[in-house]
Design a protein around this motif. Sequence first.
Motif, PDB file in Angstrom:
ATOM      1  N   SER A 273      51.483  41.555  51.761  1.00 34.94           N
ATOM      2  CA  SER A 273      51.164  40.297  52.456  1.00 34.94           C
ATOM      3  C   SER A 273      52.259  39.276  52.202  1.00 34.94           C
ATOM      4  CB  SER A 273      49.868  39.684  51.953  1.00 34.94           C
ATOM      5  OG  SER A 273      48.828  40.574  51.959  1.00 34.94           O
ATOM      6  N   THR A 310      41.689  44.515  50.898  1.00 36.90           N
ATOM      7  CA  THR A 310      41.701  45.013  49.527  1.00 36.90           C
ATOM      8  C   THR A 310      40.273  45.061  48.967  1.00 36.90           C
ATOM      9  OG1 THR A 310      43.870  44.029  49.254  1.00 36.90           O
ATOM     10  CG2 THR A 310      42.685  44.586  47.245  1.00 36.90           C
ATOM     11  N   ARG A 387      45.120  48.212  54.664  1.00 40.78           N
ATOM     12  CA  ARG A 387      44.379  47.038  54.195  1.00 40.78           C
ATOM     13  C   ARG A 387      45.266  45.806  54.221  1.00 40.78           C
ATOM     14  NH1 ARG A 387      44.441  50.067  48.980  1.00 40.78           N
ATOM     15  NH2 ARG A 387      45.851  48.984  47.564  1.00 40.78           N
TER      16      ARG A 387
HETATM   17  N1  ASP Z   1      49.224  45.402  49.349  1.00 42.68           N
HETATM   18  C1  ASP Z   1      48.177  44.427  49.467  1.00 42.68           C
HETATM   19  C2  ASP Z   1      48.744  43.152  50.049  1.00 42.68           C
HETATM   20  O1  ASP Z   1      49.883  42.836  49.849  1.00 42.68           O
HETATM   21  C3  ASP Z   1      47.498  44.152  48.168  1.00 42.68           C
HETATM   22  C4  ASP Z   1      46.781  45.395  47.735  1.00 42.68           C
HETATM   23  O2  ASP Z   1      45.662  45.622  48.228  1.00 42.68           O
HETATM   24  O3  ASP Z   1      47.314  46.165  46.970  1.00 42.68           O
HETATM   25  O4  ASP Z   1      48.068  42.451  50.737  1.00 42.68           O
END
Ligand code: ASP
Length: 416
Positions: A273, A310, A387
Motif C-alpha cells: 500500500s 489484510t 489483499r
Molecule cells: N501488503 C499489505 C499492504 O501493503 C500488508 C499486508 O497485508 O501484508 O497493504
Amino acid sequence: MNSKNLTTTILLAMLFGGILGGILNLFFMEISFVKDFLVGDVFHVIGKIFINLLKMLVVPLVFVSLVCGVAALGDIKKLGRLGGKALLFYLGTTALAITLALSLAVIVAPGEGFNLSSTTDQEFTAKESPSIAETIINLIPNNPIEAMAEGQMLPLIVFSILFGIAIVMAGESGRRIEQQFNDYNAIIMQIVMIVIMFAPIGVFCLIAKTFALQGFEVFKPLMSYFMVVVAALLIHALVSYSILIKLLSGLNVWRFFKKMRGVQIFAFSTASSNATIPINIENAENKLGVDNSVASFTIPLGATINMDGTAIMQGVATVFIANVYGIDLGLVDYLLVILTATLASVGTAGVPGVGLIMLAMVLNQVGLPVEGIALIIGVDRLLDMMRTAVNVTGDAAATVIIAKSEGNLDRNVYNN
Ligand code: ASP
C-alpha cells in the motif's frame, strides 16, 4: 500515451506477465538460463527498480503534498473533522471486513479434515509485534529526519500536519513557504507521471517473476483457505464499498471502480500500500476529482492504518488454523478476533507480507498456535497481492466519500 491507453497497456502487461510466468513455472524452471538469468536477474532487477522508483517518491510526496493540503485547508477545525471521519471510516470498514471474513469462514469451514503432513514443512517464528502503548508513543517522531529516512509513515504524517498548521499560523512567512511547497508539489507529481510511464514494463516483470517462482503445487492442500479469502476479498471490495459509496456519497459506483483499475494493478504487483501511495493520490486528484487537501491526508493515512484486505486474510486464517488444530472458537473468541485484527490493521505497515506477521498477534489473543502460520505461508504471496489491492481500494473509497461530504470533490472530473 493517454491515461486510458496506459491503463489498458498496464493491464495487458499484467496478464501477459502472469501467463508467461505460469508457463515458465510449469515447463522451464529447470533450465538455468530461465531460472537464474531471466527470472533471477532480468525480471528481478527491473521489478525491483520499478518498486524502488515508487518507494523513492513516497516520503517526499507525502510530506510536500500533506503540507500543501493542510495549509490549503487553512482551518484546524476542518482538519479535525477530516481526521475524525477518516478514522471512523477506516476502523468501521475494517471491523466490517473481518466480520464478513469470519462469517464466511465459519460457514465454509476451511481446514476441516486437513492433513497436517501434506503441507510444507516450513517453520514460522513470530516476530515481536509492537504494543499498543508503543504504537501511540511512536506517533510523535523523536526526529522528523529520522522518521523520513526510515519511511515511518505515522510520525511523518504527524510532522507534516504540524508543519502545515504552522504555515497557516505564520502569516506572511507562511504564505511565502506555502507557495514554494505548491511548486514542489507540482514537480513531484511530474515525477509520479514519469514513473507511471515505466509501469507496463515494471508490472510485467514483477508479475512474471512471482508467477514463475510460485509453484501451483502449494495451492492444492490450501485450496479451501485460499478460495474463502479470495471470495471474502471480492465481496468486500465489490459489495461493501459499492454500498458505502452509494449510500454515503451518492456517487456513481461503476465509475469509481473503472478509475481504480490502474491503482489496483499497482497495488497487486507491488503488494505494498505504501508504494502505491503516489499512484493512489495522483488518481484521486486527477481522475476522481478529489481536492488535494483531502487526498493528501486520507490516502497516506489509509495506507498506514486501513487494511481491510489484510483483516480479511487474518479472519479466515484464524478459523482455518483453529479447524486444522481442532480447537473450537466461541463467540467471545470471535469478538476478540474482530477487535484485535482491527487494531492490528492499524499497526500493520503497508509493505509486503506484514499482515502475516501481525496475524501472530491475533492468534495469540485467542490462544491459537502461532506455528499455524507456517501452514499458510506458501500461498501468502498471491493473497498478499490481492489483499493489498483491496486495502488501497478502501483508502480511495474513504477518500471520495469524505471529499464529497466536505464539498471537496469535483463531480465533473469524477464523472468524466
Ligand atoms: N501488503 C499489505 C499492504 O501493503 C500488508 C499486508 O497485508 O501484508 O497493504
